[in-house]
Design a protein around this motif. Sequence first.
Motif, mmCIF file in Angstrom:
data_model
loop_
_atom_site.group_PDB
_atom_site.id
_atom_site.type_symbol
_atom_site.label_atom_id
_atom_site.label_comp_id
_atom_site.label_asym_id
_atom_site.label_seq_id
_atom_site.Cartn_x
_atom_site.Cartn_y
_atom_site.Cartn_z
ATOM 1 N N TYR A 1 22.628 -19.481 74.942
ATOM 2 C CA TYR A 1 23.142 -20.554 75.785
ATOM 3 C C TYR A 1 24.571 -20.903 75.382
ATOM 4 N N GLY A 2 25.450 -20.904 76.375
ATOM 5 C CA GLY A 2 26.826 -21.298 76.123
ATOM 6 C C GLY A 2 27.650 -20.250 75.419
ATOM 7 N N ALA A 3 27.119 -19.042 75.229
ATOM 8 C CA ALA A 3 27.871 -17.988 74.544
ATOM 9 C C ALA A 3 27.569 -16.656 75.216
ATOM 10 N N GLY A 4 28.403 -16.268 76.179
ATOM 11 C CA GLY A 4 28.177 -15.038 76.904
ATOM 12 C C GLY A 4 28.496 -13.801 76.094
ATOM 13 N N ILE A 5 29.259 -13.975 75.001
ATOM 14 C CA ILE A 5 29.632 -12.814 74.194
ATOM 15 C C ILE A 5 28.412 -12.250 73.485
ATOM 16 N N PRO A 6 28.388 -10.937 73.274
ATOM 17 C CA PRO A 6 27.267 -10.352 72.542
ATOM 18 C C PRO A 6 27.329 -10.731 71.063
ATOM 19 N N ALA A 7 26.203 -10.642 70.428
ATOM 20 C CA ALA A 7 26.105 -10.982 69.013
ATOM 21 C C ALA A 7 25.267 -9.919 68.322
ATOM 22 N N ALA A 8 25.107 -10.084 67.028
ATOM 23 C CA ALA A 8 24.312 -9.143 66.253
ATOM 24 C C ALA A 8 23.490 -9.900 65.223
ATOM 25 N N ILE A 9 22.432 -9.257 64.773
ATOM 26 C CA ILE A 9 21.634 -9.788 63.667
ATOM 27 C C ILE A 9 21.970 -8.979 62.425
ATOM 28 N N LEU A 10 22.417 -9.659 61.406
ATOM 29 C CA LEU A 10 22.716 -9.032 60.130
ATOM 30 C C LEU A 10 21.504 -9.225 59.228
ATOM 31 N N VAL A 11 20.947 -8.132 58.724
ATOM 32 C CA VAL A 11 19.810 -8.199 57.808
ATOM 33 C C VAL A 11 20.305 -7.844 56.410
ATOM 34 N N VAL A 12 20.069 -8.756 55.471
ATOM 35 C CA VAL A 12 20.573 -8.598 54.105
ATOM 36 C C VAL A 12 19.414 -8.648 53.128
ATOM 37 N N ARG A 13 19.449 -7.753 52.151
ATOM 38 C CA ARG A 13 18.451 -7.744 51.090
ATOM 39 C C ARG A 13 19.169 -7.464 49.771
ATOM 40 N N LYS A 14 18.951 -8.317 48.785
ATOM 41 C CA LYS A 14 19.645 -8.148 47.508
ATOM 42 C C LYS A 14 19.221 -6.869 46.802
ATOM 43 N N ASN A 15 17.969 -6.511 46.934
ATOM 44 C CA ASN A 15 17.455 -5.299 46.308
ATOM 45 C C ASN A 15 16.730 -4.460 47.359
#
Length: 500
Positions: free
Chosen positions: A372-386
Motif C-alpha cells: 500500500y502506498g508503494a508501487g515500487i518493487p521490493a525484496a525480502i532479505l534473508v539473513v542468517r549469522k551461521n
Amino acid sequence: MAKLTQTELEGHLWQAANLLRGTVDAGDYKQYIFGLLFYKRLCDVWDEEYEKLFQETGDKTEAADPEEHRFHVPSEHRWDEVRKHSTQIGQRLNNAFNAIEDANLRLKGVFGTLDFAKQDQFPDALLEKLLSHFEKHRLRNADITPDVLGDAYMYLIKMFAEGSGKKGGEFYTPRQVVRLMVECVDPRPGMSVYDPTCGSGGMLLEAVQHLRDRGDDVRTLSLYGQEKNLGTWAIAQINLFLHDIDDAFIAKGDTILNPKRYEPKAREFVDGLAAYDRVLANPPFSEKVWGHEVWSNGDHYGRDIYGVPPKGYGDLAFVQHMVASLKDDGILAVVVPLGVLFRGGTEADIREKMLAADIIEAVIGLAPNLFYGAGIPAAILVVRKNKPPERRGRVLIVNGDQTFQPGKAQNHLTDADVATLANAFRDFADIDKLARVVPVEEIAANRFNLSLGRYVQTGATAATADIAAAVGTLQELITKRNEAEAVMFGHLARLSNVSE
C-alpha cells in the motif's frame, strides 16, 4: 443470539466505520472504530465470565472479583452503564476508557488519544446511532471465537490500509507477503519472535498461525515488538488481544534511536537490545530522518558493525538493528526497497561487509505494486549469522517479478505464488527464470551489486537487466559529486577567511 459468520461480522464492522466516514478525518477514524470494538468485546466477555462465575458460586461479590477476570472493567464504566445515558455520551466513553486503562496495567495506553467528547465531531445523536449499531451483536466468546473476531479485525485493518494510500503501508503489510517471510524463517515451538517495526502486529500473529497450522502448541511462542507510532501501537495491542494472545510484549518508541527490550523480572521494558530466535520486519522504505547524526558518532548499542547508512536512506540501519537482535543460530527476514541491493556509496560498503561476513542467505525479489502506498518493487532479505555448511559462500537470488496475480488497484500474491517462492528458498537450487545460487565471488566481481536482473532474468527483466545497475552507477556518481562539492566548498570557505 445466532453466531455471526466471518463475512457477516466483517460487514457489521465495516458498516460501523461507514457511520463515521465524513465526520472524522479519514486517517483517524479507524482508531475510533477499533477503540469501540475493543471496548465492546471487553465488556461482553466480562459479562460472560461474570454470569458463569455466578452460576458456579451463587456469590455476586466473588463473581465480580477482578482477580477472577482476564481484565477488569469497573462497574460504573461498563457498556450497559454508558448506554443508560442519552447526553454527554462522548465524555462517558472517555471516562470508561481511562478507567479501564487505570484498572489494567497491561492495557495502559491501548485506547490511545481517543476523544469522543468533541461535540462537533461526535454529537450525542451520532454516538447513539454508532453504539446502537455496535450492540446489534454480542461479542462474547460463545458468540464469536477469538480467531473469527481477530480475522475480522485484520480485515478492517486491511480495508483501512487500502483507503489510506501511502499511510496504509505504515501499519499494514499484505498478509501473503508476511506469510512468505514466516515460511522462510520457519519459527518453531519454544522460540522467540521479534518485530522491531511491528505496525499492527501482523507478522507476530502470522508466526502464531504458522505454528497452529503445523499443529504445534502456540503458547510456547514468545512474541516481542516495538512500534514508534502510538496509534499504531494501540492497534497492535488490540489486535493481539482480540486474537486471544496475552503473552506478547510490544514496546513504544523509536527502534533505531531508543531500542527497548523486555525485562521479565521487572515486568517492564528497559533500554537496550535482546537476542531472538526469529526476527521479522517491514521497516519504512528509505526513511529520510532515521538517526544518521547519532550513528555518525558511533551507535550507542554497537549496531553499526557494517557501517553507517547514508543520511537519506535508513534501510540498512534497520537491517543492522535486526542482525544485532538475532541469536547466533537465528534467522531474520526483512522487506527492503530494491535500491538497497544496488545503491552505491556507504550502502555498497555495508553490502560488501555483510557479504564478506557471509550472513546474507537469500534475496527474494517481489513483484511491483504489492504494498500500500508503494508501487515500487521490493525484496525480502534473508539473513542468517551461521548458515548451514552447504549454503556458505553462496547467496540464493530469487526473482519473483513475474510471480503475482494482477489486480485493478494493486497486485497480490496467491497461495500458489507464496508456495513457489517459499519452496525456491527452501530448495536453494537453480530454477530457470526464477532462482539461482550465486557464489559470493561472483557478486564481489560485480562490485557487490545484488540487482536481481544481473543473476536471474525473467521475461520481464531480460531486456532491461542492466537498468538497475545503471541506476546504481548513477547513484555512485551523484554521491562522488556531492563529496567533491563538499570538499570544494570547504576550500572556498578557507580561502575566503584568508582573504579577509
